[in-house]
Design a protein around this motif. Sequence first.
Motif, PDB file in Angstrom:
ATOM      1  N   GLN A 187      90.843   4.799  17.208  1.00 50.84           N
ATOM      2  CA  GLN A 187      89.737   3.835  17.259  1.00 50.84           C
ATOM      3  C   GLN A 187      90.186   2.460  17.721  1.00 50.84           C
ATOM      4  O   GLN A 187      89.437   1.745  18.397  1.00 50.84           O
ATOM      5  CB  GLN A 187      89.061   3.747  15.886  1.00 50.84           C
ATOM      6  CG  GLN A 187      88.341   5.025  15.484  1.00 50.84           C
ATOM      7  CD  GLN A 187      87.340   5.472  16.539  1.00 50.84           C
ATOM      8  OE1 GLN A 187      86.489   4.698  16.967  1.00 50.84           O
ATOM      9  NE2 GLN A 187      87.447   6.732  16.954  1.00 50.84           N
ATOM     10  N   ALA A 188      91.398   2.049  17.364  1.00 53.83           N
ATOM     11  CA  ALA A 188      91.911   0.760  17.836  1.00 53.83           C
ATOM     12  C   ALA A 188      92.039   0.776  19.359  1.00 53.83           C
ATOM     13  O   ALA A 188      91.735  -0.227  20.039  1.00 53.83           O
ATOM     14  CB  ALA A 188      93.257   0.458  17.191  1.00 53.83           C
ATOM     15  N   LEU A 189      92.473   1.890  19.899  1.00 58.78           N
ATOM     16  CA  LEU A 189      92.571   2.039  21.350  1.00 58.78           C
ATOM     17  C   LEU A 189      91.195   1.967  21.982  1.00 58.78           C
ATOM     18  O   LEU A 189      90.991   1.268  22.983  1.00 58.78           O
ATOM     19  CB  LEU A 189      93.253   3.369  21.674  1.00 58.78           C
ATOM     20  CG  LEU A 189      93.235   3.811  23.132  1.00 58.78           C
ATOM     21  CD1 LEU A 189      93.928   2.796  24.035  1.00 58.78           C
ATOM     22  CD2 LEU A 189      93.904   5.194  23.264  1.00 58.78           C
ATOM     23  N   ARG A 190      90.231   2.671  21.414  1.00 56.70           N
ATOM     24  CA  ARG A 190      88.871   2.649  21.962  1.00 56.70           C
ATOM     25  C   ARG A 190      88.299   1.231  21.978  1.00 56.70           C
ATOM     26  O   ARG A 190      87.637   0.809  22.931  1.00 56.70           O
ATOM     27  CB  ARG A 190      87.969   3.574  21.130  1.00 56.70           C
ATOM     28  CG  ARG A 190      88.299   5.048  21.257  1.00 56.70           C
ATOM     29  CD  ARG A 190      87.936   5.567  22.618  1.00 56.70           C
ATOM     30  NE  ARG A 190      88.207   6.993  22.752  1.00 56.70           N
ATOM     31  CZ  ARG A 190      87.977   7.689  23.844  1.00 56.70           C
ATOM     32  NH1 ARG A 190      87.471   7.088  24.912  1.00 56.70           N
ATOM     33  NH2 ARG A 190      88.263   8.981  23.900  1.00 56.70           N
ATOM     34  N   GLN A 191      88.563   0.486  20.921  1.00 56.81           N
ATOM     35  CA  GLN A 191      88.080  -0.894  20.854  1.00 56.81           C
ATOM     36  C   GLN A 191      88.733  -1.746  21.930  1.00 56.81           C
ATOM     37  O   GLN A 191      88.069  -2.553  22.587  1.00 56.81           O
ATOM     38  CB  GLN A 191      88.359  -1.478  19.475  1.00 56.81           C
ATOM     39  CG  GLN A 191      87.868  -2.901  19.311  1.00 56.81           C
ATOM     40  CD  GLN A 191      88.096  -3.439  17.908  1.00 56.81           C
ATOM     41  OE1 GLN A 191      88.367  -2.688  16.979  1.00 56.81           O
ATOM     42  NE2 GLN A 191      88.003  -4.747  17.761  1.00 56.81           N
ATOM     43  N   ARG A 192      90.021  -1.562  22.128  1.00 58.05           N
ATOM     44  CA  ARG A 192      90.724  -2.312  23.166  1.00 58.05           C
ATOM     45  C   ARG A 192      90.168  -1.981  24.552  1.00 58.05           C
ATOM     46  O   ARG A 192      89.973  -2.879  25.387  1.00 58.05           O
ATOM     47  CB  ARG A 192      92.222  -1.996  23.088  1.00 58.05           C
ATOM     48  CG  ARG A 192      93.070  -2.507  24.251  1.00 58.05           C
ATOM     49  CD  ARG A 192      93.189  -3.995  24.295  1.00 58.05           C
ATOM     50  NE  ARG A 192      94.123  -4.409  25.344  1.00 58.05           N
ATOM     51  CZ  ARG A 192      94.020  -5.522  26.040  1.00 58.05           C
ATOM     52  NH1 ARG A 192      93.048  -6.383  25.790  1.00 58.05           N
ATOM     53  NH2 ARG A 192      94.894  -5.826  26.971  1.00 58.05           N
ATOM     54  N   VAL A 193      89.874  -0.720  24.784  1.00 58.43           N
ATOM     55  CA  VAL A 193      89.334  -0.317  26.083  1.00 58.43           C
ATOM     56  C   VAL A 193      87.998  -1.010  26.348  1.00 58.43           C
ATOM     57  O   VAL A 193      87.749  -1.506  27.458  1.00 58.43           O
ATOM     58  CB  VAL A 193      89.189   1.209  26.162  1.00 58.43           C
ATOM     59  CG1 VAL A 193      88.456   1.607  27.444  1.00 58.43           C
ATOM     60  CG2 VAL A 193      90.561   1.886  26.114  1.00 58.43           C
ATOM     61  N   GLU A 194      87.151  -1.070  25.352  1.00 60.35           N
ATOM     62  CA  GLU A 194      85.858  -1.730  25.532  1.00 60.35           C
ATOM     63  C   GLU A 194      86.036  -3.219  25.812  1.00 60.35           C
ATOM     64  O   GLU A 194      85.336  -3.797  26.664  1.00 60.35           O
ATOM     65  CB  GLU A 194      84.978  -1.510  24.301  1.00 60.35           C
ATOM     66  CG  GLU A 194      84.488  -0.083  24.145  1.00 60.35           C
ATOM     67  CD  GLU A 194      83.794   0.435  25.411  1.00 60.35           C
ATOM     68  OE1 GLU A 194      82.903  -0.285  25.934  1.00 60.35           O
ATOM     69  OE2 GLU A 194      84.149   1.530  25.875  1.00 60.35           O
TER      70      GLU A 194
END
Length: 259
Positions: A187-194
């Motif tokens: 989820q931290a990765l997904r947030q960074r991508v956004e």
Amino acid sequence: MHLQALPAFDDNYIWTVSADDGGALIVDPGQASPVFTAAEQGLRPVAVLLTHHHEDHIGGTPALLQRWPDLPVYAPVDDRISTATERVRDGDRLQIGPWSLDVLAVPGHTRSHVAFHLVDASGEGLLFCGDTLFSLGCGRLFEGTPAQMHGSLSRLAALPDRTAVCCGHEYTLSNAAFACVVEPDNQALRQRVEEVRTLRGAGRPSLPVTLAEERAGNPFLRTDCPAVIAAVHARLGRPPRDAVETLAELRRWKDGFRA
């Protein structure tokens, strides 16, 4: 202290750190023209820092020296960097004007690659890491070994959480596509991508990024993470022997990856 990323070529960044009087450090000037443009707006180069010998990181230096002949150029011990006036080695502490910088040897991308870690009076840290660490990725192993790259990345990852990572290229979105395949449930990765999509959509750099964010989402800094190990296990058909083999397989996978 003012930090600025000057775009160069298709995806390079020339980093500048300037004081209130305009005096500035110039990091990895692959082209001279962005620095000349910044100088027209008040930037005054006081030193050049070079992380490694690749032309897209050093190619503008001769033109800068032609305009500012007394400009010191700090570079690793490597005969391929002919413009160096000061050679730096692992463990050196540089004092350039108001800035104090530590030199870290980070071989892997090239054999003589160094990073510069700057900490100002407030304790805020800047990491100029060239092509060793990228946001959500790492550099290709052109001259070094997986063990060297793992050691270099581990060394950088041990710096304080709030360290601002100033990479040499705008590769974050392409790296993100790979990272999300390795760890789709991060989820931290997904947030960074956004966040990156928003920044790039607005025409802004995805950098700098904090080291804490990189440790949370960059698979090359997460070789001890069960999800990353499981992804490499699936690729190899067996568990990786150790973190170095995990990184080596991640790098091979990334080298041939197409989103």
